[in-house]
Design a protein around this motif. Structure first.
Motif, short mmCIF file in Angstrom:
data_model
loop_
_atom_site.label_atom_id
_atom_site.label_comp_id
_atom_site.label_asym_id
_atom_site.label_seq_id
_atom_site.Cartn_x
_atom_site.Cartn_y
_atom_site.Cartn_z
N GLN A 50 0.83 -1.20 0.00
CA GLN A 50 0.00 0.00 0.00
C GLN A 50 0.87 1.26 0.00
O GLN A 50 0.60 2.22 -0.72
N GLU A 51 1.91 1.24 0.82
CA GLU A 51 2.81 2.39 0.87
C GLU A 51 3.54 2.58 -0.45
O GLU A 51 3.70 3.70 -0.93
N ALA A 53 2.44 1.73 -3.43
CA ALA A 53 1.47 2.28 -4.38
C ALA A 53 1.26 3.77 -4.13
O ALA A 53 1.20 4.57 -5.08
N ARG A 54 1.18 4.16 -2.86
CA ARG A 54 1.00 5.57 -2.52
C ARG A 54 2.20 6.39 -2.98
O ARG A 54 2.05 7.46 -3.58
N VAL A 55 3.39 5.89 -2.76
CA VAL A 55 4.61 6.61 -3.15
C VAL A 55 4.71 6.70 -4.66
O VAL A 55 5.06 7.75 -5.21
N ARG A 56 4.39 5.62 -5.37
CA ARG A 56 4.44 5.67 -6.84
C ARG A 56 3.44 6.67 -7.39
O ARG A 56 3.74 7.40 -8.34
N GLU A 57 2.23 6.69 -6.82
CA GLU A 57 1.22 7.66 -7.26
C GLU A 57 1.70 9.09 -6.99
O GLU A 57 1.58 9.96 -7.85
N ARG A 58 2.27 9.31 -5.81
CA ARG A 58 2.78 10.64 -5.45
C ARG A 58 3.90 11.05 -6.41
O ARG A 58 3.91 12.17 -6.93
N ARG A 61 2.55 12.01 -9.76
CA ARG A 61 1.97 13.35 -9.68
C ARG A 61 3.07 14.42 -9.71
O ARG A 61 2.96 15.42 -10.41
#
Length: 118
Positions: A50-51, A53-58, A61
């Motif tokens: 989950q972390e 995925a969050r970092v890749r999305e960030r 962006r």
């Protein structure tokens, strides 16, 4: 008064240390079974994914925002260069007119009255 504060801080530290020390205790009785350890690994793996995925999305962006910023600066850079060139041309014209005016004033003061009417 200082003694109370010191003893209070020491007491708080003594109470907090055992909880922190037991956080990763390999001898924790609840983690003795293989099923508990596997469940713990699965939870940790899920949290890590989950972390990630969050970092890749960030990061995606951020990359998109940086690309937009660079594109904007490239576009505005051309306009800025044109404006700078226009300003330099106007400044050169102004300096030339001022130089002519100063020469005319100097000539007028020397008695060459044809320069006084300019």
């Amino acid at each position: 008064m200082n003694v109370r504060v010191i003893f209070g801080a020491v007491a708080l530290g003594v109470l907090a240390v055992p909880g922190v020390a037991m956080a990763d205790d390999p001898y924790d009785p609840q983690m003795q079974t293989k099923a508990a350890r596997e469940r713990d690994r699965a939870i940790i793996r899920k949290l890590n994914q989950q972390e990630l995925a969050r970092v890749r999305e960030r990061d995606a962006r951020y990359a998109q925002d940086w690309a937009a910023w660079r594109e904007h600066n490239e576009r505005s850079g051309n306009a800025r260069r044109d404006a700078d060139r226009d300003y330099a041309d106007a400044r050169n014209d102004y300096e030339q007119r001022m130089a002519e005016w100063r020469r005319a004033v100097a000539a007028c003061r020397e008695g060459r009255y044809e320069y006084c009417a300019r």
